[in-house]
Design a protein around this motif. Structure first.
Motif, PDB file in Angstrom:
ATOM      1  N   PRO A  40       0.817  -1.220   0.000  1.00  0.00           N
ATOM      2  CA  PRO A  40       0.000   0.000   0.000  1.00  0.00           C
ATOM      3  C   PRO A  40       0.850   1.269   0.000  1.00  0.00           C
ATOM      4  O   PRO A  40       1.968   1.284   0.523  1.00  0.00           O
ATOM      5  CB  PRO A  40      -0.816  -0.112   1.284  1.00  0.00           C
ATOM      6  CG  PRO A  40      -0.152  -1.133   2.114  1.00  0.00           C
ATOM      7  CD  PRO A  40       0.638  -2.007   1.211  1.00  0.00           C
ATOM      8  N   SER A  41       0.300   2.321  -0.584  1.00  0.00           N
ATOM      9  CA  SER A  41       0.984   3.617  -0.601  1.00  0.00           C
ATOM     10  C   SER A  41       0.886   4.301   0.755  1.00  0.00           C
ATOM     11  O   SER A  41       1.824   4.971   1.177  1.00  0.00           O
ATOM     12  CB  SER A  41       0.361   4.533  -1.658  1.00  0.00           C
ATOM     13  OG  SER A  41       0.440   3.943  -2.918  1.00  0.00           O
ATOM     14  N   ARG A  42      -0.245   4.149   1.412  1.00  0.00           N
ATOM     15  CA  ARG A  42      -0.463   4.752   2.735  1.00  0.00           C
ATOM     16  C   ARG A  42      -0.547   3.625   3.759  1.00  0.00           C
ATOM     17  O   ARG A  42      -1.621   3.138   4.084  1.00  0.00           O
ATOM     18  CB  ARG A  42      -1.755   5.566   2.736  1.00  0.00           C
ATOM     19  CG  ARG A  42      -1.723   6.770   1.822  1.00  0.00           C
ATOM     20  CD  ARG A  42      -3.057   7.455   1.742  1.00  0.00           C
ATOM     21  NE  ARG A  42      -3.525   7.904   3.048  1.00  0.00           N
ATOM     22  CZ  ARG A  42      -4.713   8.481   3.241  1.00  0.00           C
ATOM     23  NH1 ARG A  42      -5.523   8.661   2.232  1.00  0.00           N
ATOM     24  NH2 ARG A  42      -5.071   8.860   4.439  1.00  0.00           N
ATOM     25  N   LEU A  43       0.619   3.226   4.260  1.00  0.00           N
ATOM     26  CA  LEU A  43       0.685   2.064   5.137  1.00  0.00           C
ATOM     27  C   LEU A  43      -0.090   2.270   6.432  1.00  0.00           C
ATOM     28  O   LEU A  43      -0.767   1.363   6.915  1.00  0.00           O
ATOM     29  CB  LEU A  43       2.149   1.729   5.444  1.00  0.00           C
ATOM     30  CG  LEU A  43       2.391   0.464   6.245  1.00  0.00           C
ATOM     31  CD1 LEU A  43       1.840  -0.747   5.506  1.00  0.00           C
ATOM     32  CD2 LEU A  43       3.862   0.287   6.530  1.00  0.00           C
ATOM     33  N   GLY A  44      -0.025   3.454   7.010  1.00  0.00           N
ATOM     34  CA  GLY A  44      -0.743   3.711   8.250  1.00  0.00           C
ATOM     35  C   GLY A  44      -2.242   3.573   8.083  1.00  0.00           C
ATOM     36  O   GLY A  44      -2.928   2.951   8.909  1.00  0.00           O
ATOM     37  N   ARG A  45      -2.773   4.130   7.012  1.00  0.00           N
ATOM     38  CA  ARG A  45      -4.213   4.040   6.752  1.00  0.00           C
ATOM     39  C   ARG A  45      -4.623   2.601   6.443  1.00  0.00           C
ATOM     40  O   ARG A  45      -5.670   2.129   6.879  1.00  0.00           O
ATOM     41  CB  ARG A  45      -4.579   4.968   5.590  1.00  0.00           C
ATOM     42  CG  ARG A  45      -6.047   5.033   5.306  1.00  0.00           C
ATOM     43  CD  ARG A  45      -6.794   5.728   6.427  1.00  0.00           C
ATOM     44  NE  ARG A  45      -8.212   5.747   6.146  1.00  0.00           N
ATOM     45  CZ  ARG A  45      -9.129   5.204   6.941  1.00  0.00           C
ATOM     46  NH1 ARG A  45      -8.782   4.634   8.064  1.00  0.00           N
ATOM     47  NH2 ARG A  45     -10.392   5.253   6.624  1.00  0.00           N
TER      48      ARG A  45
END
Length: 139
Positions: A40-45
């Motif tokens: 994923p590009s936004r790992l936290g989300r």
């Protein structure tokens, strides 16, 4: 805490309209509409929606066109299927549309959630997290 820092970095890149995100968007525009990505590009989300880096879970990026939902019906004769006004519903937002299209493409997987990655004047990109329901690692 670490994933929050990653998310803050991504948001600051979006706010600053960084060159790196613009370069990615140019590649994404030329690429396919639905594409399975490695991570994923936004790992936290993604992790907040239930993503884990394990077998049976995967991420798909999808491109949805932006703009008004009112489409003019073409005057020339053609099949109703090819008029270009179907599947455009005003009462579904683009996130729901993205999740539905990815679920149709991957019928063996369950949609865990999605989040926006980038948007420009013409498209908005979402990453949809999917889990393979029959994979032994997820049972």
């Amino acid at each position: 805490m670490l994933y929050q820092r990653i998310e803050d970095t991504y948001r600051s890149m979006l706010k600053a309209d960084s060159r790196e995100l613009k370069r990615r968007a140019i590649e994404w525009r030329r690429g396919p509409t639905i594409l399975r990505v490695e991570r994923p590009s936004r790992l936290g989300r993604a992790r907040s929606l239930g993503y884990k880096a394990k077998q049976g879970m995967f991420v798909v990026r999808i491109k949805i066109s932006r703009g008004g939902m009112r489409q003019k019906r073409p005057r020339s004769g053609r099949r109703p299927k090819h008029l270009g006004v179907l599947k455009i519903k005003g009462h579904f937002n683009s996130k729901d549309t993205a999740e539905r299209r990815v679920a149709e493409k991957h019928p063996n997987a369950k949609v865990l959630g999605s989040y926006p990655v980038y948007k420009d004047g013409k498209f908005i990109w979402y990453e949809v997290i999917l889990a393979d329901t029959h994979h032994p690692a997820l049972s």
